[in-house]
Design a protein around this motif. Structure first.
Motif, mmCIF file in Angstrom:
data_model
loop_
_atom_site.group_PDB
_atom_site.id
_atom_site.type_symbol
_atom_site.label_atom_id
_atom_site.label_comp_id
_atom_site.label_asym_id
_atom_site.label_seq_id
_atom_site.Cartn_x
_atom_site.Cartn_y
_atom_site.Cartn_z
ATOM 1 N N ARG A 125 18.181 20.556 -16.472
ATOM 2 C CA ARG A 125 16.541 20.870 -17.078
ATOM 3 C C ARG A 125 15.539 20.252 -16.896
ATOM 4 O O ARG A 125 15.569 18.756 -16.547
ATOM 5 C CB ARG A 125 16.864 20.167 -18.434
ATOM 6 N N HIS A 126 14.291 20.586 -15.859
ATOM 7 C CA HIS A 126 12.447 20.824 -15.854
ATOM 8 C C HIS A 126 11.853 21.000 -16.235
ATOM 9 O O HIS A 126 12.077 22.193 -16.288
ATOM 10 C CB HIS A 126 13.037 20.221 -14.345
ATOM 11 N N VAL A 130 6.332 19.527 -13.885
ATOM 12 C CA VAL A 130 5.627 18.400 -13.636
ATOM 13 C C VAL A 130 6.312 18.084 -11.732
ATOM 14 O O VAL A 130 7.614 19.642 -12.099
ATOM 15 C CB VAL A 130 6.471 17.403 -14.656
ATOM 16 N N PRO A 131 6.260 17.231 -10.963
ATOM 17 C CA PRO A 131 7.139 17.755 -9.620
ATOM 18 C C PRO A 131 8.110 16.908 -10.377
ATOM 19 O O PRO A 131 9.031 16.351 -10.859
ATOM 20 C CB PRO A 131 6.196 16.570 -9.406
ATOM 21 N N LEU A 132 9.156 18.444 -8.613
ATOM 22 C CA LEU A 132 10.588 17.381 -9.052
ATOM 23 C C LEU A 132 10.455 15.958 -8.565
ATOM 24 O O LEU A 132 9.872 16.278 -7.903
ATOM 25 C CB LEU A 132 11.042 19.076 -8.178
ATOM 26 N N PRO A 133 11.985 15.347 -8.733
ATOM 27 C CA PRO A 133 11.910 14.624 -8.161
ATOM 28 C C PRO A 133 12.701 14.326 -6.444
ATOM 29 O O PRO A 133 13.283 15.530 -6.562
ATOM 30 C CB PRO A 133 13.303 13.775 -8.910
ATOM 31 N N ILE A 152 3.911 29.815 -16.398
ATOM 32 C CA ILE A 152 4.356 27.648 -16.163
ATOM 33 C C ILE A 152 2.600 27.594 -16.272
ATOM 34 O O ILE A 152 1.470 27.856 -15.026
ATOM 35 C CB ILE A 152 5.003 27.525 -15.328
ATOM 36 N N PHE A 153 2.066 26.508 -16.807
ATOM 37 C CA PHE A 153 0.671 26.924 -16.707
ATOM 38 C C PHE A 153 0.302 26.078 -15.848
ATOM 39 O O PHE A 153 -1.009 26.579 -14.973
ATOM 40 C CB PHE A 153 0.093 25.816 -17.591
ATOM 41 N N VAL A 157 2.225 23.183 -9.421
ATOM 42 C CA VAL A 157 2.745 22.303 -9.403
ATOM 43 C C VAL A 157 4.292 23.329 -9.792
ATOM 44 O O VAL A 157 4.917 22.575 -8.400
ATOM 45 C CB VAL A 157 2.787 21.446 -10.317
ATOM 46 N N ALA A 158 4.126 23.810 -9.875
ATOM 47 C CA ALA A 158 5.819 24.997 -9.425
ATOM 48 C C ALA A 158 6.067 25.410 -8.738
ATOM 49 O O ALA A 158 6.876 25.765 -8.405
ATOM 50 C CB ALA A 158 5.301 25.820 -10.940
#
Length: 327
Positions: A125-126, A130-133, A152-153, A157-158
């Motif tokens: 789940r992410h 938001v940036p991935l870790p 995805i807005f 980032v995506a």
């Protein structure tokens, strides 16, 4: 001078508002258009596999389903990899269900799916807004998006998240809307966007970009880089059209260290030696009644030829498109 716009064939209607797919699909986990491989998407995956692309460690944006009937899948059996007949049968049985059997047929040893929720049982789940870790980066030799990016807005980032997942030497596949998807998601995409994003300065190289309409017998066209042809690559089509992108990661490094710019403007900024209008002033553009009438008749004639012509192919405004075979 006004032609009634009819088609020589029936255009299939889809209820995009509810994202319910065709009624001939069996009851499965979910029947959404959103995160799914339809007939054209599966053809592009098989095309990539035929080009020698590896599918060993696969990541998908959203857990993918097979948005096809068993009959449609059976039409693709000749293009399936020749090994493992039992695997082919498992793919046919998965019509309307989750897509892991198809990815395993293509060579996947492990399939990891990312989603903002767990309603379809995604592996991780992410929220891709938001940036991935860092621990998730550079893990996969194949990363696939087939119908999520446009929803995805925070697109930059995506997109950066998808690119960061790919290990050097691996590949990124995008199957994404380009025409006639207004209202389906937040966005529909231009070829220019992906050529500027999946560029050497970001550690990527586009190996092939194709455009196709969603009809089962639609033609496929190779879409060139606008920077290479020194002009805007514009495509017009009468119905929903995909861009199918195959890109490889050449090296690890910073992504979007410099923000992409549209190629024709970049060339204009670099080449102009004096200050002045970049386009002819309006006074130089023919704008009389006869000029307007000629443009109107030309437009109507194009529409007439589009619908009554022999070929069911996209009306492409640029001569730089080349038809290719995708089985």
């Amino acid at each position: 001078f006004f032609f009634k716009q009819k088609t020589a064939y029936e255009i299939p209607k889809r209820d995009w508002s509810s994202d319910v797919c065709s009624s001939d699909l069996p009851e499965g986990p979910r029947k959404h258009r959103g995160m799914a491989f339809d007939l054209q998407g599966i053809r592009f995956l098989l095309h990539a596999r035929k080009r020698g692309v590896a599918f060993a460690k696969v990541a998908t944006l959203g857990r993918q389903t097979l948005l096809v009937s068993r009959t449609e899948l059976e039409s693709l059996v000749p293009a399936f990899p020749a090994h493992a007949p039992a695997q082919r049968e498992s793919v046919l049985a998965a019509a309307g269900g989750f897509a892991e059997p198809l990815l395993q047929l293509l060579g996947a040893k492990a399939v990891t799916s990312f989603d903002v929720s767990d309603f379809e049982g995604a592996s991780i789940r992410h929220d891709f807004n938001v940036p991935l870790p860092e621990e998730q980066a550079v893990r996969f030799d194949m990363v696939i998006d087939a119908g999520s990016l446009e929803h995805i807005f925070q697109f930059p980032v995506a997109m950066a998240n998808l690119m960061r997942l790919v290990e050097p030497g691996g590949h990124l596949i995008l199957i994404t809307p380009t025409n006639h998807f207004s209202g389906h998601g937040f966005y529909q995409f231009s070829p220019e966007l992906f050529y500027r994003v999946l560029a050497p300065e970001n550690g990527f190289r586009i190996e092939q970009m194709l455009a196709t309409e969603l009809f089962p017998d639609s033609f496929w066209y190779e879409v060139p880089d606008p920077a290479a042809v020194r002009g805007r690559v514009i495509l017009n089509s009468c119905c929903e059209t995909y861009l199918c992108v195959l890109a490889s990661r050449t090296h690890a490094g910073p992504i979007f260290g410099a923000l992409p710019q549209q190629s024709d403007y970049s060339a204009l900024w670099q080449n102009r030696s004096s200050v002045g209008p970049a386009v002819p002033p309006a006074a130089q553009v023919p704008n009389g009644l006869s000029a307007k009438l000629r443009r109107h008749l030309h437009h109507r004639l194009l529409k007439y030829l589009r619908f009554y012509g022999r070929d069911r192919e996209m009306m492409l405004r640029s001569p730089v498109f080349r038809r290719v075979q995708v089985h």
